[in-house]
Design an enzyme around this catalytic site. Structure first.
Site, PDB file in Angstrom:
ATOM      1  N   LYS A   1       0.796  -1.139   0.002  1.00  0.00           N
ATOM      2  CA  LYS A   1      -0.030   0.195   0.014  1.00  0.00           C
ATOM      3  C   LYS A   1       0.902   1.428  -0.023  1.00  0.00           C
ATOM      4  O   LYS A   1       0.719   2.108  -0.923  1.00  0.00           O
ATOM      5  CB  LYS A   1      -1.005   0.023   1.287  1.00  0.00           C
ATOM      6  CG  LYS A   1      -1.869   1.122   1.434  1.00  0.00           C
ATOM      7  CD  LYS A   1      -2.918   1.007   2.340  1.00  0.00           C
ATOM      8  CE  LYS A   1      -3.759   2.240   2.694  1.00  0.00           C
ATOM      9  NZ  LYS A   1      -4.658   2.017   3.812  1.00  0.00           N
TER      10      LYS A   1
ATOM     11  N   GLU B   1      10.506  -4.875   4.349  1.00  0.00           N
ATOM     12  CA  GLU B   1      10.627  -6.371   4.046  1.00  0.00           C
ATOM     13  C   GLU B   1      10.297  -6.453   2.452  1.00  0.00           C
ATOM     14  O   GLU B   1      10.989  -7.315   1.567  1.00  0.00           O
ATOM     15  CB  GLU B   1       9.464  -7.090   4.824  1.00  0.00           C
ATOM     16  CG  GLU B   1       9.965  -7.212   6.529  1.00  0.00           C
ATOM     17  CD  GLU B   1       9.186  -6.185   7.111  1.00  0.00           C
ATOM     18  OE1 GLU B   1       9.194  -5.098   6.648  1.00  0.00           O
ATOM     19  OE2 GLU B   1       9.098  -6.524   8.247  1.00  0.00           O
TER      20      GLU B   1
ATOM     21  N   GLY C   1      -5.047  -1.739   5.115  1.00  0.00           N
ATOM     22  CA  GLY C   1      -4.440  -3.107   4.822  1.00  0.00           C
ATOM     23  C   GLY C   1      -4.946  -4.197   4.941  1.00  0.00           C
ATOM     24  O   GLY C   1      -4.953  -5.105   3.770  1.00  0.00           O
ATOM     25  N   ARG C   2      -5.330  -4.472   5.924  1.00  0.00           N
ATOM     26  CA  ARG C   2      -5.972  -5.833   6.294  1.00  0.00           C
ATOM     27  C   ARG C   2      -7.432  -5.958   6.103  1.00  0.00           C
ATOM     28  O   ARG C   2      -8.141  -6.996   6.005  1.00  0.00           O
ATOM     29  CB  ARG C   2      -5.817  -6.005   8.070  1.00  0.00           C
ATOM     30  CG  ARG C   2      -6.338  -4.720   8.760  1.00  0.00           C
ATOM     31  CD  ARG C   2      -6.005  -5.072  10.182  1.00  0.00           C
ATOM     32  NE  ARG C   2      -6.465  -3.875  11.186  1.00  0.00           N
ATOM     33  CZ  ARG C   2      -5.946  -2.896  11.101  1.00  0.00           C
ATOM     34  NH1 ARG C   2      -4.791  -2.618  10.453  1.00  0.00           N
ATOM     35  NH2 ARG C   2      -6.240  -2.150  12.099  1.00  0.00           N
TER      36      ARG C   2
ATOM     37  N   GLU D   1      -4.937  -6.906  15.192  1.00  0.00           N
ATOM     38  CA  GLU D   1      -4.296  -5.599  14.620  1.00  0.00           C
ATOM     39  C   GLU D   1      -5.294  -4.675  14.495  1.00  0.00           C
ATOM     40  O   GLU D   1      -4.890  -3.334  14.748  1.00  0.00           O
ATOM     41  CB  GLU D   1      -3.800  -5.612  13.219  1.00  0.00           C
ATOM     42  CG  GLU D   1      -2.750  -4.592  12.774  1.00  0.00           C
ATOM     43  CD  GLU D   1      -2.027  -5.066  11.619  1.00  0.00           C
ATOM     44  OE1 GLU D   1      -1.041  -5.804  11.558  1.00  0.00           O
ATOM     45  OE2 GLU D   1      -2.409  -4.565  10.410  1.00  0.00           O
TER      46      GLU D   1
ATOM     47  N   HIS E   1      -5.134 -33.486  18.200  1.00  0.00           N
ATOM     48  CA  HIS E   1      -3.920 -34.234  18.691  1.00  0.00           C
ATOM     49  C   HIS E   1      -2.715 -33.472  19.061  1.00  0.00           C
ATOM     50  O   HIS E   1      -1.877 -33.904  19.325  1.00  0.00           O
ATOM     51  CB  HIS E   1      -3.094 -35.133  17.482  1.00  0.00           C
ATOM     52  CG  HIS E   1      -4.429 -36.160  17.037  1.00  0.00           C
ATOM     53  ND1 HIS E   1      -4.459 -37.342  17.247  1.00  0.00           N
ATOM     54  CD2 HIS E   1      -5.392 -35.794  15.901  1.00  0.00           C
ATOM     55  CE1 HIS E   1      -5.352 -37.983  16.627  1.00  0.00           C
ATOM     56  NE2 HIS E   1      -6.103 -37.048  15.961  1.00  0.00           N
TER      57      HIS E   1
ATOM     58  N   LYS F   1       8.212  -1.133  12.241  1.00  0.00           N
ATOM     59  CA  LYS F   1       9.046  -0.768  11.055  1.00  0.00           C
ATOM     60  C   LYS F   1       9.993   0.312  11.483  1.00  0.00           C
ATOM     61  O   LYS F   1      11.099   0.324  10.854  1.00  0.00           O
ATOM     62  CB  LYS F   1       7.881   0.181  10.238  1.00  0.00           C
ATOM     63  CG  LYS F   1       6.849  -1.056   9.542  1.00  0.00           C
ATOM     64  CD  LYS F   1       5.887  -0.279   8.434  1.00  0.00           C
ATOM     65  CE  LYS F   1       4.927  -1.174   7.775  1.00  0.00           C
ATOM     66  NZ  LYS F   1       3.954  -0.906   6.599  1.00  0.00           N
TER      67      LYS F   1
HETATM   68  C1  G6Q Z   1      -2.530  -3.763   7.763  1.00  0.00           C
HETATM   69  C2  G6Q Z   1      -1.367  -3.259   8.004  1.00  0.00           C
HETATM   70  C3  G6Q Z   1      -0.040  -3.934   7.939  1.00  0.00           C
HETATM   71  C4  G6Q Z   1       0.197  -3.602   6.372  1.00  0.00           C
HETATM   72  C5  G6Q Z   1       1.684  -4.159   6.375  1.00  0.00           C
HETATM   73  C6  G6Q Z   1       2.284  -4.107   4.918  1.00  0.00           C
HETATM   74  O1  G6Q Z   1      -3.519  -3.097   8.042  1.00  0.00           O
HETATM   75  O2  G6Q Z   1      -1.380  -2.020   7.867  1.00  0.00           O
HETATM   76  O3  G6Q Z   1      -0.244  -5.341   8.027  1.00  0.00           O
HETATM   77  O4  G6Q Z   1      -0.481  -4.247   5.591  1.00  0.00           O
HETATM   78  O5  G6Q Z   1       2.606  -3.551   7.220  1.00  0.00           O
HETATM   79  O6  G6Q Z   1       2.105  -2.602   4.437  1.00  0.00           O
HETATM   80  P1  G6Q Z   1       2.267  -2.062   2.887  1.00  0.00           P
HETATM   81  O7  G6Q Z   1       1.109  -2.820   2.224  1.00  0.00           O
HETATM   82  O8  G6Q Z   1       2.076  -0.709   2.921  1.00  0.00           O
HETATM   83  O9  G6Q Z   1       3.696  -2.625   2.577  1.00  0.00           O
END
Ligand code: G6Q
Length: 554
Positions: free
Chosen positions: A205, A211, A267-268, A353, A384, A512
């Site tokens: 996003k 990463e 994002g989520r 989150e 199990h 981050k």
């Molecule tokens: C989700 C969070 C988080 C995000 C990641 C990746 O709601 O904001 O999980 O999706 O940190 O972020 P980017 O999509 O910006 O790389």
């Protein structure tokens, strides 16, 4: 505004809990032949049997009253009206527009976003079709056989979970997911792949996530090293999904190959947007549209159904009942379907989150518990492993059993056995086994009476352990869409009750930032004085190890 704890319904629930804590569900079932019927709801292809909860009619009335005290109806209205309910980021929360069907507008800040949404969907469809039909070709002219999504958190878990859940519908290129900055994840993923036929989707996003950019940079190097080093190859093998075209361009991906989404998509909550590109590549646009439709149906149900018939509201309030009145610290998601293997991980992020927060949106520290720890894995493996604790442990863990009535793999008698296991578990958790029953069982298994009497207490299960059972006919794109949206709205409802902003993520952002500070220390080759002695020591040990490794190599 007052905390929900000061509301009349909360106070009534405190008193009611004193009464309910002594009732056993086994007796409640015994007293009411209609109990299962009474506490079952259905919508959008999902049947929710919530009768194995520590509730009576009175409990549910008070819980729905709690929702009214929290002005749930008002908050649902604000959500769907596109108000900036994510106050810390000053944004609307409008992922429902991504799956909206029909001609009615969906407005954010006065603008109907549906033309934007449909425009991107059209581009996603056209691109995916070209890849799936072999018209989009790699640098050397070969069709794409493998897609690698590079993203993390919300830019990974949603498409990963859905792609796995809908494997029976895959008829496109194979999809792979790389999220961890640990190089092993990328290295092991690309090991068997052919660069000439691999397409990377860089999903971020913000397009600033360490990463993802690190993995994308290494993936680009891997590709160029194997395709002769011509930077023009990147345009044929890299596309991006982002809200930040400038950053995508800076990274070296042509923005003509970028699929956009918007800041009102968290994002989520983004799998419904272009972040779902790997899903479309795997199952095609028709399948993705079915997923969207299922989610939209749940949105409509959530908006329109009265509280007492509303699936997300009911399941959310039951969760509140256990977190706040029975001090439950966690909740387990137990899908009896291997295809849903990533659903617990996905919901872990979605829930923790969103509601893992201790301050209300009005800036008041809460004086009650909020979001529980969410965990789980597919049945029957857990039986199990950790189910022992669910049955006899000292903690109360409310469970969601998710069960498709039909398998995509109707092989021999696997499915009846899977179903029997699921139903047996929720029944045992509810009923338990008293000492007489335990003794009889031991005697029946051949033990002598005296020994059976001595050992019976170890075989007692107190029961009275709550669960919901969610039935679907089969995991299809529609039912999956509805199921995910059900949980999204559950999380929203709980956030409303607890007075939280469920849509920001300061904890993620902290992570981050902290990592970049320590990377700076690595470059300076010493820990900064701000660190505690433990962290400083660990940084020094890493630097010493690096130094010695270099010496060895020289
Ligand atoms: C989700 C969070 C988080 C995000 C990641 C990746 O709601 O904001 O999980 O999706 O940190 O972020 P980017 O999509 O910006 O790389």
């Amino acid at each position: 505004m007052n905390l929900i704890k000061e509301s009349p319904a909360w106070n009534a629930l405190v008193g009611h809990h004193q009464h309910m804590r002594n009732l056993h569900m086994r007796d409640l079932f015994g007293q009411d032949a209609e109990r299962a019927d009474k506490f079952t709801l259905g919508a959008c292809g999902i049947t929710l049997d919530y009768s194995k909860n520590r509730i009576t009619d009175g409990t549910m009335e008070l819980l729905y009253a709690l929702a009214r005290d929290a002005d749930l109806a008002g908050w649902i209205g604000r959500l769907f009206d596109g108000e900036h309910i994510n106050i810390t980021e000053d944004r609307a929360v409008f992922h429902m527009a991504l799956r909206h069907q029909g001609e009615t507008p969906m407005r954010v800040d006065g603008q109907d976003v549906m033309p934007l949404v449909r425009g991107v969907l059209d581009r996603v469809a056209a691109f995916s079709q070209a890849v799936r039909e072999g018209r989009w070709r790699g640098y050397t002219g070969k069709a794409i056989t493998d897609v690698v999504n590079i993203g993390i958190g919300g830019s990974n878990l949603g498409p990963l979970m859905v792609c796995n859940a809908l494997k029976p519908y895959h008829d496109g290129p194979a999809v792979h997911f790389v999220s961890n900055v640990d190089a092993t994840h990328l290295a092991e993923t690309v090991r068997e792949l052919d660069p000439e036929t691999t397409l990377f989707v860089v999903a971020s996003k913000t397009f600033t996530t360490q990463e993802t950019l690190t993995n994308a940079t290494s993936a680009r190097r891997w590709l160029l090293e194997r395709l002769g080093g011509d930077p023009a190859a990147v345009a044929k093998h890299f596309v991006a999904v982002s809200t930040a075209p400038d950053k995508v361009g800076e990274f070296g991906i042509d923005t003509a190959n970028m699929f956009e989404f918007w800041d009102w998509v968290g994002g989520r909550y983004s799998l419904w947007s272009a972040i779902g590109l790997p899903i479309v590549l795997a199952i095609g646009m028709d399948g993705f549209q079915r997923l969207l439709r299922g989610a939209w149906e749940m949105d409509t149900h959530f908006q329109q159904a009265p509280l007492a018939q509303n699936l997300p509201v009911t399941i959310a309030l039951l969760g509140v009942w256990y977190v706040n009145f029975f001090a439950a610290e966690s909740t387990a998601v137990l899908p009896y379907d291997q295809y849903l293997q990533y659903l617990p991980d996905y919901l872990q992020q979605a829930d923790m989150e969103s509601n893992g927060k201790g301050m209300t949106r009005d800036g008041i520290h809460v004086t009650y518990d909020t979001g529980p720890v969410v965990w789980g894995s597919p049945g029957t493996d857990g039986q199990h492993a950790y189910y022992q604790l669910l049955h006899q442990g000292t903690r109360l863990v409310p469970c969601d059993f998710i069960l498709p009535l039909r398998s995509h793999n109707p092989m021999a008698d696997h499915h009846p056995k899977l179903v029997a296991n699921c139903l047996a578990q929720s029944e045992a958790l509810m009923r338990g086994r008293n000492e007489d029953e335990a003794r009889d069982m031991l005697v029946r298994s051949g033990m002598d009476e005296a020994m059976a009497r001595a050992l019976a207490p170890q075989s007692v299960f107190e029961g009275n352990r709550p669960s919901n059972t969610l039935l679907v006919n089969q995991v299809t794109p529609e039912t999956l869409g509805s199921l995910i949206a059900l949980y999204e709205h559950k999380i929203f409802v709980q956030g409303v009750i607890w007075g939280l902003n469920s849509f920001d993520q300061p904890g993620v952002e902290l992570g981050k930032r902290l990592a970049s500070d320590i990377l700076g220390d690595f470059e300076r080759k010493m820990p900064s004085p701000e660190h505690d002695s433990s962290t400083a020591q660990l940084i020094r040990r890493y630097l010493e190890h690096q130094f010695l490794t270099h010496l060895d190599q020289d």
